[in-house]
Design an enzyme around this catalytic site. Structure first.
Site, PDB file in Angstrom:
ATOM      1  N   ASP A  35       0.823  -1.214   0.000  1.00  0.00           N
ATOM      2  CA  ASP A  35       0.000   0.000   0.000  1.00  0.00           C
ATOM      3  C   ASP A  35       0.856   1.264   0.000  1.00  0.00           C
ATOM      4  O   ASP A  35       2.072   1.222   0.250  1.00  0.00           O
ATOM      5  CB  ASP A  35      -0.918   0.011   1.224  1.00  0.00           C
ATOM      6  CG  ASP A  35      -2.110  -0.927   1.069  1.00  0.00           C
ATOM      7  OD1 ASP A  35      -2.352  -1.389  -0.051  1.00  0.00           O
ATOM      8  OD2 ASP A  35      -2.794  -1.189   2.077  1.00  0.00           O
ATOM      9  N   LYS A  57      -3.703   2.765  -2.551  1.00  0.00           N
ATOM     10  CA  LYS A  57      -4.948   3.408  -2.131  1.00  0.00           C
ATOM     11  C   LYS A  57      -4.658   4.820  -1.622  1.00  0.00           C
ATOM     12  O   LYS A  57      -3.842   5.031  -0.744  1.00  0.00           O
ATOM     13  CB  LYS A  57      -5.623   2.592  -1.039  1.00  0.00           C
ATOM     14  CG  LYS A  57      -6.099   1.237  -1.519  1.00  0.00           C
ATOM     15  CD  LYS A  57      -6.811   0.477  -0.412  1.00  0.00           C
ATOM     16  CE  LYS A  57      -7.276  -0.873  -0.901  1.00  0.00           C
ATOM     17  NZ  LYS A  57      -7.992  -1.629   0.142  1.00  0.00           N
ATOM     18  N   MET A 171      -8.861   8.672   9.789  1.00  0.00           N
ATOM     19  CA  MET A 171      -9.538   9.153   8.568  1.00  0.00           C
ATOM     20  C   MET A 171     -10.601  10.206   8.882  1.00  0.00           C
ATOM     21  O   MET A 171     -11.703  10.187   8.316  1.00  0.00           O
ATOM     22  CB  MET A 171     -10.171   7.963   7.821  1.00  0.00           C
ATOM     23  CG  MET A 171      -9.167   6.907   7.389  1.00  0.00           C
ATOM     24  SD  MET A 171      -9.921   5.399   6.746  1.00  0.00           S
ATOM     25  CE  MET A 171     -10.528   4.629   8.268  1.00  0.00           C
TER      26      MET A 171
END
Length: 259
Positions: A35, A57, A171
């Site tokens: 990632d 991502k 997030m």
């Protein structure tokens, strides 16, 4: 022909926070699917001839869909290759490692989960903020700023705000105004300390602190990836911050040497 898939937590960014078992999984892999948020230096530990697949991502953009990643994990394993799926932080903490493991289990492909240090613990620690402390917090929740589909947001926030002393929010930077509004709505004082930690555990780490009432005036300089920490434990940063201070001292030493 079938081999094993290792779903590995690479840690939060500091190269040295990879586990020994995670490092071995990198070194033994025939294929590594990795990632964006892993420390790229970890790939230097891979053996010669390894196939590297970037899964990339990013917010609002995925180089490979989750369905495609699941397919590749199965495809390479069925070819008899040892596969390491390298994910930032811990694969089972907001890392979709569970979804990947489910797909492997469905296909009866052997797999192993290698836990990693999650940013919800490491980033506050590197900012000098313990997520629990006998005098300040006896409970902590690791939550996402993005609710799962179909979940009642108000019910969700009421539950977590009222039940925990410390909140570590992944997030959530883009939703910080909404988060602050809900924190107050469900019982937190406007004076509750809050910290934003960008690129935690790396040399690019940046931390700003304030209260729910004032944090928005300081948040403009913070971007993803970043952790939000809410609770009285944030007060301890004034005493315990060590990492960013050490980086500044190293920079001063380098400039002195150059001079």
């Amino acid at each position: 022909m079938m081999s094993k898939v290792y779903i590995v937590g690479a840690g939060p960014g500091d190269y040295e926070l990879i586990t020994i078992k995670g490092l071995k999984a990198i070194q033994e892999a025939d294929v590594i699917l990795y990632d964006r948020l892993i420390n790229q230096e970890l790939l230097d530990e891979a053996k010669e001839g390894v196939e590297l697949v970037f899964c990339g991502k990013q917010p609002n953009h995925h180089a490979l869909s989750q369905t495609t990643i699941n397919h590749l994990l199965c495809k390479y394993a069925l070819q008899g290759k040892t596969v390491t799926r390298l994910k930032g932080g811990d694969p089972f903490v907001f890392g979709r490692g569970g979804e990947e493991a489910e797909e492997l289990a469905k296909r009866s492909i052997p797999f192993e989960i290698v836990p990693g240090v999650t940013s919800g613990i490491a980033a506050p620690a590197y900012a000098g903020i313990p997520v629990t402390h006998r005098d300040y917090s006896s409970s902590v929740a690791f939550i996402s700023g993005v609710n799962k589909q179909g979940e009642d947001e108000e019910e969700y926030w009421e539950r977590v705000v009222k039940s925990m002393d410390t909140l570590c929010i992944y997030m959530g930077v883009k939703k910080l105004p909404d988060i602050c509004e809900r924190l107050v709505k469900y019982g937190r004082s406007q004076k509750t300390p809050i910290a934003l930690i960008q690129w935690g555990t790396t040399e690019q780490q940046k931390t700003v602190t304030g209260t729910i009432e004032t944090i928005m005036t300081k948040a403009e300089s913070i971007q993803n990836p970043a952790m939000i920490v809410v609770g009285d434990v944030v007060q301890l940063r004034d005493k315990l911050q060590w990492f960013e201070s050490s980086i500044r001292e190293e920079c001063v030493e380098v400039r002195s040497d150059v001079g």
